[in-house]
Design an enzyme around this catalytic site. Structure first.
Site, PDB file in Angstrom:
ATOM      1  N   TYR A   1      10.954   9.015   0.854  1.00 22.72           N
ATOM      2  CA  TYR A   1      10.886   8.043  -0.242  1.00 22.72           C
ATOM      3  C   TYR A   1      11.424   8.552  -1.575  1.00 22.72           C
ATOM      4  O   TYR A   1      11.468   7.789  -2.549  1.00 22.72           O
ATOM      5  CB  TYR A   1       9.436   7.560  -0.409  1.00 22.72           C
ATOM      6  CG  TYR A   1       8.902   6.881   0.837  1.00 22.72           C
ATOM      7  CD1 TYR A   1       9.421   5.660   1.261  1.00 22.72           C
ATOM      8  CD2 TYR A   1       7.897   7.474   1.602  1.00 22.72           C
ATOM      9  CE1 TYR A   1       8.951   5.044   2.413  1.00 22.72           C
ATOM     10  CE2 TYR A   1       7.417   6.863   2.758  1.00 22.72           C
ATOM     11  CZ  TYR A   1       7.946   5.653   3.163  1.00 22.72           C
ATOM     12  OH  TYR A   1       7.484   5.044   4.288  1.00 22.72           O
TER      13      TYR A   1
ATOM     14  N   HIS B   1      12.825  -2.614   1.546  1.00 20.74           N
ATOM     15  CA  HIS B   1      12.238  -1.335   1.966  1.00 20.74           C
ATOM     16  C   HIS B   1      13.070  -0.212   1.383  1.00 20.74           C
ATOM     17  O   HIS B   1      14.310  -0.264   1.440  1.00 20.74           O
ATOM     18  CB  HIS B   1      12.206  -1.208   3.492  1.00 20.74           C
ATOM     19  CG  HIS B   1      11.357  -2.253   4.128  1.00 20.74           C
ATOM     20  ND1 HIS B   1       9.985  -2.225   4.057  1.00 20.74           N
ATOM     21  CD2 HIS B   1      11.688  -3.393   4.773  1.00 20.74           C
ATOM     22  CE1 HIS B   1       9.512  -3.294   4.658  1.00 20.74           C
ATOM     23  NE2 HIS B   1      10.519  -4.025   5.093  1.00 20.74           N
ATOM     24  N   ILE B   2      12.395   0.772   0.863  1.00 16.76           N
ATOM     25  CA  ILE B   2      13.085   1.930   0.274  1.00 16.76           C
ATOM     26  C   ILE B   2      13.827   2.691   1.372  1.00 16.76           C
ATOM     27  O   ILE B   2      14.983   3.076   1.212  1.00 16.76           O
ATOM     28  CB  ILE B   2      12.051   2.823  -0.449  1.00 16.76           C
ATOM     29  CG1 ILE B   2      11.508   2.078  -1.680  1.00 16.76           C
ATOM     30  CG2 ILE B   2      12.666   4.172  -0.839  1.00 16.76           C
ATOM     31  CD1 ILE B   2      10.311   2.745  -2.346  1.00 16.76           C
TER      32      ILE B   2
ATOM     33  N   ARG C   1       4.436  11.143  -2.261  1.00 16.96           N
ATOM     34  CA  ARG C   1       4.343  10.734  -0.871  1.00 16.96           C
ATOM     35  C   ARG C   1       5.650  10.993  -0.106  1.00 16.96           C
ATOM     36  O   ARG C   1       6.691  10.451  -0.467  1.00 16.96           O
ATOM     37  CB  ARG C   1       4.081   9.224  -0.908  1.00 16.96           C
ATOM     38  CG  ARG C   1       4.180   8.538   0.369  1.00 16.96           C
ATOM     39  CD  ARG C   1       4.162   7.035   0.195  1.00 16.96           C
ATOM     40  NE  ARG C   1       4.017   6.490   1.520  1.00 16.96           N
ATOM     41  CZ  ARG C   1       4.335   5.265   1.866  1.00 16.96           C
ATOM     42  NH1 ARG C   1       4.792   4.419   0.964  1.00 16.96           N
ATOM     43  NH2 ARG C   1       4.190   4.874   3.093  1.00 16.96           N
TER      44      ARG C   1
ATOM     45  N   GLU D   1      12.865  -9.458   1.206  1.00 16.84           N
ATOM     46  CA  GLU D   1      12.136  -8.271   1.679  1.00 16.84           C
ATOM     47  C   GLU D   1      12.924  -7.008   1.288  1.00 16.84           C
ATOM     48  O   GLU D   1      14.140  -6.968   1.450  1.00 16.84           O
ATOM     49  CB  GLU D   1      12.039  -8.360   3.208  1.00 16.84           C
ATOM     50  CG  GLU D   1      11.381  -7.170   3.877  1.00 16.84           C
ATOM     51  CD  GLU D   1      11.550  -7.214   5.416  1.00 16.84           C
ATOM     52  OE1 GLU D   1      12.492  -7.887   5.915  1.00 16.84           O
ATOM     53  OE2 GLU D   1      10.761  -6.567   6.092  1.00 16.84           O
TER      54      GLU D   1
ATOM     55  N   PRO E   1       0.792  -1.228   0.000  1.00 16.00           N
ATOM     56  CA  PRO E   1       0.000   0.000   0.000  1.00 16.00           C
ATOM     57  C   PRO E   1       0.825   1.279   0.000  1.00 16.00           C
ATOM     58  O   PRO E   1       1.868   1.360   0.650  1.00 16.00           O
ATOM     59  CB  PRO E   1      -0.824  -0.110   1.291  1.00 16.00           C
ATOM     60  CG  PRO E   1      -0.142  -1.121   2.127  1.00 16.00           C
ATOM     61  CD  PRO E   1       0.515  -2.071   1.171  1.00 16.00           C
ATOM     62  N   ASN E   2       0.298   2.240  -0.744  1.00 21.07           N
ATOM     63  CA  ASN E   2       0.841   3.605  -0.837  1.00 21.07           C
ATOM     64  C   ASN E   2       2.115   3.719  -1.663  1.00 21.07           C
ATOM     65  O   ASN E   2       2.569   4.837  -1.914  1.00 21.07           O
ATOM     66  CB  ASN E   2       1.057   4.222   0.563  1.00 21.07           C
ATOM     67  CG  ASN E   2      -0.230   4.297   1.347  1.00 21.07           C
ATOM     68  OD1 ASN E   2      -1.213   4.867   0.865  1.00 21.07           O
ATOM     69  ND2 ASN E   2      -0.280   3.690   2.515  1.00 21.07           N
TER      70      ASN E   2
ATOM     71  N   ASN F   1       8.028  -5.777  -1.078  1.00 22.11           N
ATOM     72  CA  ASN F   1       7.997  -4.632  -0.162  1.00 22.11           C
ATOM     73  C   ASN F   1       6.556  -4.542   0.324  1.00 22.11           C
ATOM     74  O   ASN F   1       5.699  -3.963  -0.350  1.00 22.11           O
ATOM     75  CB  ASN F   1       8.413  -3.345  -0.875  1.00 22.11           C
ATOM     76  CG  ASN F   1       8.423  -2.159   0.076  1.00 22.11           C
ATOM     77  OD1 ASN F   1       7.910  -2.240   1.193  1.00 22.11           O
ATOM     78  ND2 ASN F   1       8.999  -1.047  -0.361  1.00 22.11           N
TER      79      ASN F   1
ATOM     80  N   ALA G   1       3.317  -0.824   4.644  1.00 29.16           N
ATOM     81  CA  ALA G   1       2.807  -0.806   6.023  1.00 29.16           C
ATOM     82  C   ALA G   1       2.402  -2.195   6.520  1.00 29.16           C
ATOM     83  O   ALA G   1       2.471  -2.477   7.726  1.00 29.16           O
ATOM     84  CB  ALA G   1       1.628   0.151   6.125  1.00 29.16           C
TER      85      ALA G   1
ATOM     86  N   ARG H   1      13.579   4.384  12.004  1.00 24.98           N
ATOM     87  CA  ARG H   1      12.292   5.084  12.052  1.00 24.98           C
ATOM     88  C   ARG H   1      11.505   4.706  13.323  1.00 24.98           C
ATOM     89  O   ARG H   1      12.083   4.241  14.280  1.00 24.98           O
ATOM     90  CB  ARG H   1      11.535   4.811  10.755  1.00 24.98           C
ATOM     91  CG  ARG H   1      12.329   5.341   9.531  1.00 24.98           C
ATOM     92  CD  ARG H   1      11.587   5.156   8.237  1.00 24.98           C
ATOM     93  NE  ARG H   1      10.332   5.918   8.244  1.00 24.98           N
ATOM     94  CZ  ARG H   1       9.377   5.762   7.322  1.00 24.98           C
ATOM     95  NH1 ARG H   1       9.535   4.897   6.331  1.00 24.98           N
ATOM     96  NH2 ARG H   1       8.273   6.483   7.400  1.00 24.98           N
TER      97      ARG H   1
ATOM     98  N   ARG I   1       7.586   0.480  13.437  1.00 23.95           N
ATOM     99  CA  ARG I   1       8.147  -0.107  12.202  1.00 23.95           C
ATOM    100  C   ARG I   1       9.247  -1.125  12.495  1.00 23.95           C
ATOM    101  O   ARG I   1       9.858  -1.666  11.582  1.00 23.95           O
ATOM    102  CB  ARG I   1       8.716   1.002  11.299  1.00 23.95           C
ATOM    103  CG  ARG I   1       7.655   1.938  10.764  1.00 23.95           C
ATOM    104  CD  ARG I   1       8.216   2.943   9.775  1.00 23.95           C
ATOM    105  NE  ARG I   1       7.398   4.136   9.748  1.00 23.95           N
ATOM    106  CZ  ARG I   1       6.311   4.300   8.998  1.00 23.95           C
ATOM    107  NH1 ARG I   1       5.930   3.358   8.160  1.00 23.95           N
ATOM    108  NH2 ARG I   1       5.599   5.414   9.063  1.00 23.95           N
TER     109      ARG I   1
ATOM    110  N   ASP J   1       2.000 -15.707   6.509  1.00 25.74           N
ATOM    111  CA  ASP J   1       1.513 -17.078   6.311  1.00 25.74           C
ATOM    112  C   ASP J   1       1.471 -17.453   4.827  1.00 25.74           C
ATOM    113  O   ASP J   1       1.770 -18.597   4.465  1.00 25.74           O
ATOM    114  CB  ASP J   1       0.117 -17.252   6.931  1.00 25.74           C
ATOM    115  CG  ASP J   1       0.164 -17.371   8.443  1.00 25.74           C
ATOM    116  OD1 ASP J   1       1.272 -17.517   9.008  1.00 25.74           O
ATOM    117  OD2 ASP J   1      -0.912 -17.317   9.075  1.00 25.74           O
TER     118      ASP J   1
HETATM  119  C1  DQA Z   1       8.376   1.031   3.444  1.00 26.75           C
HETATM  120  C2  DQA Z   1       8.542   1.257   4.947  1.00 26.75           C
HETATM  121  C3  DQA Z   1       7.230   1.005   5.678  1.00 26.75           C
HETATM  122  O1  DQA Z   1       7.393   1.209   7.071  1.00 26.75           O
HETATM  123  C4  DQA Z   1       6.164   1.960   5.180  1.00 26.75           C
HETATM  124  O2  DQA Z   1       4.924   1.690   5.796  1.00 26.75           O
HETATM  125  C5  DQA Z   1       6.044   1.975   3.699  1.00 26.75           C
HETATM  126  C6  DQA Z   1       7.240   1.857   2.874  1.00 26.75           C
HETATM  127  C7  DQA Z   1       9.652   1.378   2.657  1.00 26.75           C
HETATM  128  O3  DQA Z   1       9.737   0.970   1.502  1.00 26.75           O
HETATM  129  O4  DQA Z   1      10.547   2.064   3.183  1.00 26.75           O
HETATM  130  O5  DQA Z   1       4.954   2.170   3.170  1.00 26.75           O
HETATM  131  O6  DQA Z   1       8.107  -0.344   3.230  1.00 26.75           O
END
Ligand code: DQA
Length: 144
Positions: free
Chosen positions: A22, A99-100, A17, A97, A9-10, A73, A76, A106, A110, A86
């Site tokens: 980011y 994360h940007i 954003r 995994e 999401p997002n 990724n 949230a 943070r 998180r 699962d």
């Molecule tokens: C994220 C880090 C997460 O905590 C956050 O909710 C995101 C982006 C990152 O790519 O840094 O939406 O996964």
């Protein structure tokens, strides 16, 4: 080698954003970046984004028997979703995994990653480069 790249999401809001966290590049820029990284690594990448937990779970399930690895990724949902954890365990595919941002620097909420419990590796705080590193890692460790 066929991989599935999932963005939660997002992440479709990249560019607009929280650019201080980011960056200013858009989701379309991220998709092109991932496509180039996949081409460079010689892997076939399907790229998927959703704002819905259940859609992500279904997409992971559909990778079973179809893909050789997953880059995820979960955004949230990283910090909340046992369902995604699962699903990753259920398909038992090597998952990395990404994360940007560097989530370790943070907020407290998180600091937990459920998805990580089913992942062989994590790249964080490297911006888009984390996706390239994840693809190369899957190729090097699990590619044929
Ligand atoms: C994220 C880090 C997460 O905590 C956050 O909710 C995101 C982006 C990152 O790519 O840094 O939406 O996964």
């Amino acid at each position: 080698m066929k991989i599935l790249v999932i963005n939660g999401p997002n992440l479709n809001m990249l560019g607009k954003r929280e650019p201080d966290i980011y960056g200013r590049e858009t989701y379309a820029d991220l998709v092109s970046f991932i496509q180039s990284a996949a081409l460079e690594a010689g892997v076939e990448a399907e790229i998927f984004q959703s704002n819905h937990e259940g859609e992500i779970v279904t997409k992971i399930q559909e990778a079973w028997g179809e893909k050789d690895g997953i880059v995820i990724n979960p955004a949230a949902y990283t910090h909340t979703s046992v369902a995604i954890l699962d699903a990753l365990k259920a398909v038992s595919l090597p998952a990395v995994e990404v994360h940007i941002s560097d989530v370790t620097k943070r907020e407290e909420f998180r600091q937990i990653s459920y998805a990580r419990l089913a992942c062989v590796k994590t790249f964080m705080g490297l911006g888009f480069e984390g996706y390239r590193r994840a693809i190369l890692y899957l190729k090097e460790q699990f590619g044929v």
